[in-house]
Every structure is written in structure tokens, then in C-alpha cells.
Scaffold this motif. Structure first.
Motif, PDB file in Angstrom:
ATOM      1  N   ASN A   1       0.830  -1.196   0.000  1.00  0.00           N
ATOM      2  CA  ASN A   1       0.000   0.000   0.000  1.00  0.00           C
ATOM      3  C   ASN A   1       0.873   1.257   0.000  1.00  0.00           C
ATOM      4  N   ARG A   2       0.350   2.311  -0.613  1.00  0.00           N
ATOM      5  CA  ARG A   2       1.035   3.604  -0.545  1.00  0.00           C
ATOM      6  C   ARG A   2       0.799   4.283   0.797  1.00  0.00           C
ATOM      7  N   GLN A   3      -0.287   3.892   1.464  1.00  0.00           N
ATOM      8  CA  GLN A   3      -0.654   4.538   2.715  1.00  0.00           C
ATOM      9  C   GLN A   3      -0.735   3.508   3.830  1.00  0.00           C
ATOM     10  N   LEU A   4      -0.622   3.988   5.065  1.00  0.00           N
ATOM     11  CA  LEU A   4      -0.813   3.120   6.213  1.00  0.00           C
ATOM     12  C   LEU A   4      -2.270   2.702   6.284  1.00  0.00           C
ATOM     13  N   PRO A   5      -2.541   1.477   6.706  1.00  0.00           N
ATOM     14  CA  PRO A   5      -3.936   1.041   6.808  1.00  0.00           C
ATOM     15  C   PRO A   5      -4.650   1.764   7.947  1.00  0.00           C
ATOM     16  N   LYS A   6      -5.961   1.863   7.819  1.00  0.00           N
ATOM     17  CA  LYS A   6      -6.749   2.423   8.906  1.00  0.00           C
ATOM     18  C   LYS A   6      -6.746   1.444  10.082  1.00  0.00           C
ATOM     19  N   GLU A   7      -6.904   1.983  11.286  1.00  0.00           N
ATOM     20  CA  GLU A   7      -6.894   1.159  12.497  1.00  0.00           C
ATOM     21  C   GLU A   7      -5.618   0.320  12.555  1.00  0.00           C
ATOM     22  N   GLN A   8      -4.495   1.010  12.590  1.00  0.00           N
ATOM     23  CA  GLN A   8      -3.197   0.341  12.529  1.00  0.00           C
ATOM     24  C   GLN A   8      -2.984  -0.656  13.659  1.00  0.00           C
ATOM     25  N   GLU A   9      -3.682  -0.459  14.782  1.00  0.00           N
ATOM     26  CA  GLU A   9      -3.480  -1.357  15.915  1.00  0.00           C
ATOM     27  C   GLU A   9      -3.891  -2.791  15.602  1.00  0.00           C
ATOM     28  N   LYS A  10      -4.669  -2.989  14.515  1.00  0.00           N
ATOM     29  CA  LYS A  10      -5.085  -4.330  14.124  1.00  0.00           C
ATOM     30  C   LYS A  10      -3.990  -5.068  13.354  1.00  0.00           C
ATOM     31  N   TYR A  11      -2.943  -4.351  12.991  1.00  0.00           N
ATOM     32  CA  TYR A  11      -1.894  -4.950  12.179  1.00  0.00           C
ATOM     33  C   TYR A  11      -0.570  -4.860  12.933  1.00  0.00           C
ATOM     34  N   ALA A  12      -0.186  -5.971  13.557  1.00  0.00           N
ATOM     35  CA  ALA A  12       1.060  -5.977  14.316  1.00  0.00           C
ATOM     36  C   ALA A  12       2.264  -5.940  13.398  1.00  0.00           C
ATOM     37  N   GLU A  13       2.106  -6.478  12.188  1.00  0.00           N
ATOM     38  CA  GLU A  13       3.223  -6.566  11.257  1.00  0.00           C
ATOM     39  C   GLU A  13       3.057  -5.521  10.152  1.00  0.00           C
ATOM     40  N   ILE A  14       3.656  -4.396  10.352  1.00  0.00           N
ATOM     41  CA  ILE A  14       3.674  -3.363   9.317  1.00  0.00           C
ATOM     42  C   ILE A  14       5.128  -2.976   9.099  1.00  0.00           C
ATOM     43  N   ILE A  15       5.615  -3.144   7.878  1.00  0.00           N
ATOM     44  CA  ILE A  15       6.992  -2.754   7.598  1.00  0.00           C
ATOM     45  C   ILE A  15       6.995  -1.627   6.580  1.00  0.00           C
ATOM     46  N   GLU A  16       7.948  -0.759   6.716  1.00  0.00           N
ATOM     47  CA  GLU A  16       8.099   0.370   5.807  1.00  0.00           C
ATOM     48  C   GLU A  16       9.102  -0.029   4.719  1.00  0.00           C
ATOM     49  N   LEU A  17       8.603  -0.214   3.513  1.00  0.00           N
ATOM     50  CA  LEU A  17       9.446  -0.742   2.441  1.00  0.00           C
ATOM     51  C   LEU A  17      10.590   0.193   2.092  1.00  0.00           C
ATOM     52  N   GLY A  18      10.405   1.469   2.312  1.00  0.00           N
ATOM     53  CA  GLY A  18      11.468   2.422   1.991  1.00  0.00           C
ATOM     54  C   GLY A  18      12.741   2.156   2.751  1.00  0.00           C
ATOM     55  N   LYS A  19      12.609   1.649   3.947  1.00  0.00           N
ATOM     56  CA  LYS A  19      13.798   1.340   4.743  1.00  0.00           C
ATOM     57  C   LYS A  19      14.559   0.151   4.175  1.00  0.00           C
ATOM     58  N   LEU A  20      13.848  -0.683   3.424  1.00  0.00           N
ATOM     59  CA  LEU A  20      14.499  -1.824   2.809  1.00  0.00           C
ATOM     60  C   LEU A  20      15.103  -1.456   1.459  1.00  0.00           C
ATOM     61  N   THR A  21      14.314  -0.810   0.634  1.00  0.00           N
ATOM     62  CA  THR A  21      14.766  -0.547  -0.730  1.00  0.00           C
ATOM     63  C   THR A  21      15.892   0.482  -0.779  1.00  0.00           C
TER      64      THR A  21
END
Length: 487
Positions: A427-447
Motif C-alpha cells: 500500500n502507498r498509505q498506512l492502513p486504517k486502524e493500525q493497531e489491528k496490524y502488528a506486522e507493518i513494515i516500511e518498504l522504503g527502509k528496505l529498498t
């Protein structure tokens, strides 16, 4: 015609099909489809000559693996290609028309055979004699003018003799743009001038990235753009060979080369021209109830009749990938419009937005900014979404096994996360209700730290959070993530 949904003008056609024994006669296997392929009987009924049956391919079909013959030409002087028919030759192969116009057959999973759709299109009863002259003269460029409902043209052979008439309706990818325009469009794309000089419409055209020995349909998509009030699509080409010649005299080059293609009306031969009303054909007998049409050229290839010839009943039209692609249906699960007792598991589900019926005849379709990989696709092929810059979000079901090289080139995903049901989301944006998603990684830090990040690692990881640690380790030791990484 832009902005009009033409699908309602296509008349359903009753199709007599091959049964489980590759024979005709069982009504239980008959279907009713909007778009179909001709059968052996319809092409080899004694009414057509070898020359009549010879079929050329559009540039777009050649970019999608259509084979072309050097020794045979169509009646208009173009090199010919083999084309699929819908009837079975035997347990493992389906009828087709060879480049010389003779009968042949191919294994169901072959990709170099072209698709030449047939259909019955509504014939309005109020066509005036005044309009007939405009129809017959035709127009080089279709406009939004309502003066003429249709664009009908004469087609002549090399000696100037009229050999048939064509109706131009709908739109699809056809002719390659010249080299100067190609370079201009690609330069604008690479400079990031999207929605400035070059506009991404968000519309996609479906191709197929199927490998020779692959057992499922794997979609590959070409995005549409507007430039100076005209529309084009950016295609990652996959020609049969390096020396395929396009209509502008240029050669295909190696697979993976970027081409730009015109979005243009599809040219269909009017097969019942002699039965047209006199307002269209002054010599017609007026018996026609509709336009009986078959595409003038093969419009696409690299879509097998069925992707695995070992499957039971894989040669039946009711289960074919071509039928699903043409008509926008799920041919894996036949409940109506076919015999539900004989189904195939891998034909494909085309009930979403990406299918020929929607792309070619729904000229009012909405842009695609979010995309869900169909459950029938287990592999995302190389270059699957290459250049589809308008897509903001892609959802992968848990059955996806691998992601090809450059699959998301041009897209700007910032985050990856998993749903509780197992789907992996980019996704280009963070999902709504982020607390429901324990696994969120920021791809920019990888690429930023890794060149050529391989998205397959996200499929294989037990926890997405582990990717950060792995990324640091590989980067520090100057390793790159291998093409397929498994713990």
C-alpha cells in the motif's frame, strides 16, 4: 464512442460445443456466450477458401508471443499467424487454423496461437439511407460525433478490389507507435511527468505472463496513458523471437523491451454483408437481424486454450481460459451456462475488472487504483504490473507462491502488512486502524539499503518484522536477497 458501455449491444450466441468425449451432439455442453471462437465446422464448411481463412496478427498480439509465418500472407498482404478454434481435435489438443489457411491442432497450453474473437452485434432498425454513405466511406479517425453510429469501411486487396467490409467498434490495443513517439512517451514516463504531460488513466489491459511449463493462468497488465488527447498503453513485450516485424517496419528485439501501442477501435469483418439492409449495403437483401462479426486479425496471443493439457476435459470450450478471458466469467466453477458435472480446476476466474469484454467494450469503465490478485493466480509473473503507476494498493491471497522480477516496477508502495486472514497487502498509505496490524513494515527502509529488493521474501517470512533484521545483515555483508529466499 468514448465513455459508452457497449456490452449491452452484444447479442448472446448459442454455442454448440464438444462434450467429454470430444464429440458433438450433447446439448448439456452447449453454452451461450457474448464472445466466442469459431469451431472447426464453421471455418471448414466449404464456404471459405484457404485465403479467406488466413489470419494476420496485430502488433499487440505479436508483442504477446503470436507466431508469424514468413511464407504465407493474408488477403491484405500481411504475414499470417495460427489462430485457435474452440473445437477439440482429441483428448489433449484443440483445433486451429494454420498460417496457410489449412486445418491444424495444438496442445491446449500452447501460447503462440492467436485469438480471433467472433460476436453478434446489435443492428439498429433506424439506420437511415443518409447515414449509409458515411458508413461506406468510413473515417480514418473515430470521434465522439453522433452523426454516425458505426464506422464501416471497405477493405481492398493489392489490386484494388473490395474483398470485404469491416465494422470498427469497441477499442483495444493494436498498432505500435512509431519510434519517435515511442521514445517521447518513454522519456516522459521515466522522467516522472505523470499527470502533467503524460496522464495515467488507471485503466489496464490484460495479457498473460504464463511460462511454457506453468499450470495456471498468470495475469500481466499493460497500463493506459493519455498524451495530447490520444490514448496509448505501455507494454512490456514478449515476442516469439527477436526478429518479429511490426507494422511500422521495426523489429521486436528481445523479450522485456518496452513498447507503446495505440488504443484504437477493433476492426471486425462483417460476415453477413450480403444480408445487410440497403441503408448500409445498397445490394443487401435486408435479412440480417444483427452484425455477424469476426475480428479481422488475431488481437492477442500468449493466452492458452487451457494451461494444463493433462487436466480432464481441458479441451472443452466451456472450461477454457479463452472463454473466461473473453466473457469475464469464472470457468473453473461451472454452475450454469455449461455442464456443471464436467469442470476444470485451472481455467481461471475473470469475473473482476480485467477481461476482454470489459476492456474492449465498456468504454466507461472506472480506473483501477486497488487490485486484488484473483484466487486462480498462484504466481505473479515477471513484469506483471510493470508501469501500472496508478495502482495504490495490491492485495495478495495466501495461495500466491512467488512474485516475478520487476513485478511492481514503477509503483510506489511504502508499506507492507498482513491481514488476519493471511493476505499480504502492499500500500502507498498506512492502513486504517493500525493497531489491528502488528506486522507493518516500511518498504522504503528496505529498498534504500538493498538494490533490487525481491518481494518473494515477504511471502516466505514467518514474521514481517524479521525482514528488518535480515535486511541489515545482508546489506552490511554486501549480499543481495536471492531471487527466491526460503528460511
Amino acid at each position: 464512442m468514448k465513455g459508452i458501455d457497449l456490452r449491452s449491444q452484444i447479442i448472446p450466441t448459442k454455442i454448440h460445443n464438444t462434450d467429454e468425449n470430444q464429440e458433438k451432439g450433447s446439448k448439456a455442453f452447449n453454452t451461450e456466450d457474448l464472445i466466442y471462437l469459431d469451431s472447426y465446422e464453421e471455418q471448414f464448411n466449404g464456404k471459405l477458401s484457404y485465403a479467406d481463412r488466413r489470419m494476420s496478427s496485430t502488433d499487440y498480439a505479436k508483442m504477446n508471443y503470436a507466431f508469424t509465418y514468413d511464407n504465407y500472407t493474408s488477403r491484405t498482404g500481411k504475414k499470417t499467424s495460427p489462430v485457435w478454434l474452440r473445437s477439440a481435435y482429441g483428448r489433449y489438443s484443440v483445433d486451429s487454423v494454420y498460417g496457410d489457411g489449412d486445418y491444424y491442432y495444438e496442445l491446449t497450453r500452447h501460447r503462440d496461437v492467436g485469438l480471433c474473437p467472433s460476436l453478434h452485434y446489435n443492428l439498429p432498425s433506424n439506420i437511415s439511407a443518409r447515414s449509409a454513405l458515411g458508413f461506406l466511406n468510413g473515417r480514418e479517425n473515430q470521434t465522439d460525433s453522433t452523426d454516425f453510429e458505426f464506422d464501416i469501411r471497405e477493405v481492398k486487396d493489392e489490386f484494388g478490389k473490395v474483398i470485404y467490409h469491416t465494422l470498427h467498434i469497441g477499442e483495444y490495443l493494436g498498432t505500435k507507435v512509431n519510434e519517435e513517439l515511442l521514445n517521447t512517451l518513454e522519456l516522459l514516463y521515466n522522467k516522472g511527468n505523470i499527470n502533467q504531460e503524460l496522464t495515467a488513466t488507471g485503466l489496464l489491459y490484460t495479457g498473460n505472463g504464463q511460462k511454457e511449463d506453468y499450470k495456471d493462468f498468470a495475469g500481466k497488465y499493460s497500463p493506459q496513458f493519455e498524451y495530447q488527447a490520444k490514448r496509448y498503453a505501455r507494454v512490456v513485450s514478449n515476442p516469439y523471437s527477436n526478429d518479429v516485424m511490426y507494422s511500422d517496419g521495426t523489429f521486436s528485439g528481445k523479450a522485456g523491451t518496452i513498447k507503446w501501442v495505440n488504443v484504437e477501435p477493433i476492426s471486425f469483418v462483417i460476415r453477413n454483408w450480403d444480408e445487410m439492409p440497403k441503408s448500409i449495403n445498397p445490394n443487401g437483401n435486408g435479412k440480417a437481424k444483427y452484425f455477424d462479426l469476426r475480428a479481422e486479425e488475431a488481437i492477442i496471443a500468449n493466452i492458452p486454450f487451457y494451461p494444463n493439457e493433462d487436466d480432464e476435459n481441458s479441451t472443452m470450450w466451456q472450461n477454457s481460459t479463452v472463454r473466461g478471458f473473453f466473457n469475464g466469467i469464472d470457468v473453473r466453477n461451472i454452475t450454469t451456462n455449461g455442464n456443471p458435472k464436467f469442470t476444470a480446476t485451472r481455467g481461471g476466474n475473470f469475473t473482476g475488472e480485467c477481461n476482454f469484454l470489459n476492456e474492449a467494450f465498456n468504454l466507461a469503465r472506472e480506473p483501477i487504483v486497488e487490485f486484488e490478485i484473483p484466487k486462480s493466480e498462484t504466481e505473479i509473473p515477471d513484469d506483471a504490473f510493470n508501469g501500472c503507476v496508478a495502482i495504490n494498493k495490491i492485495t495478495l491471497h495466501s495461495g500466491v507462491k512467488s512474485i516475478g522480477k520487476r513485478a511492481f516496477d514503477g509503483l510506489s508502495f511504502k508499506y507492507a502488512y498482513r491481514l488476519k486472514s493471511g493476505e499480504l497487502v502492499f500500500n502507498r498509505q498506512l492502513p486504517k486502524e493500525q493497531e489491528k496490524y502488528a506486522e507493518i513494515i516500511e518498504l522504503g527502509k528496505l529498498t534504500k539499503s538493498l538494490i533490487g529488493f525481491d518481494y518473494n521474501i515477504l511471502l516466505q517470512a514467518e514474521k514481517l518484522d524479521d525482514i528488518y533484521k535480515l535486511s541489515e545483515t545482508l546489506s552490511r555483508n554486501k549480499f543481495s536477497i536471492p531471487y527466491v529466499y526460503r528460511k
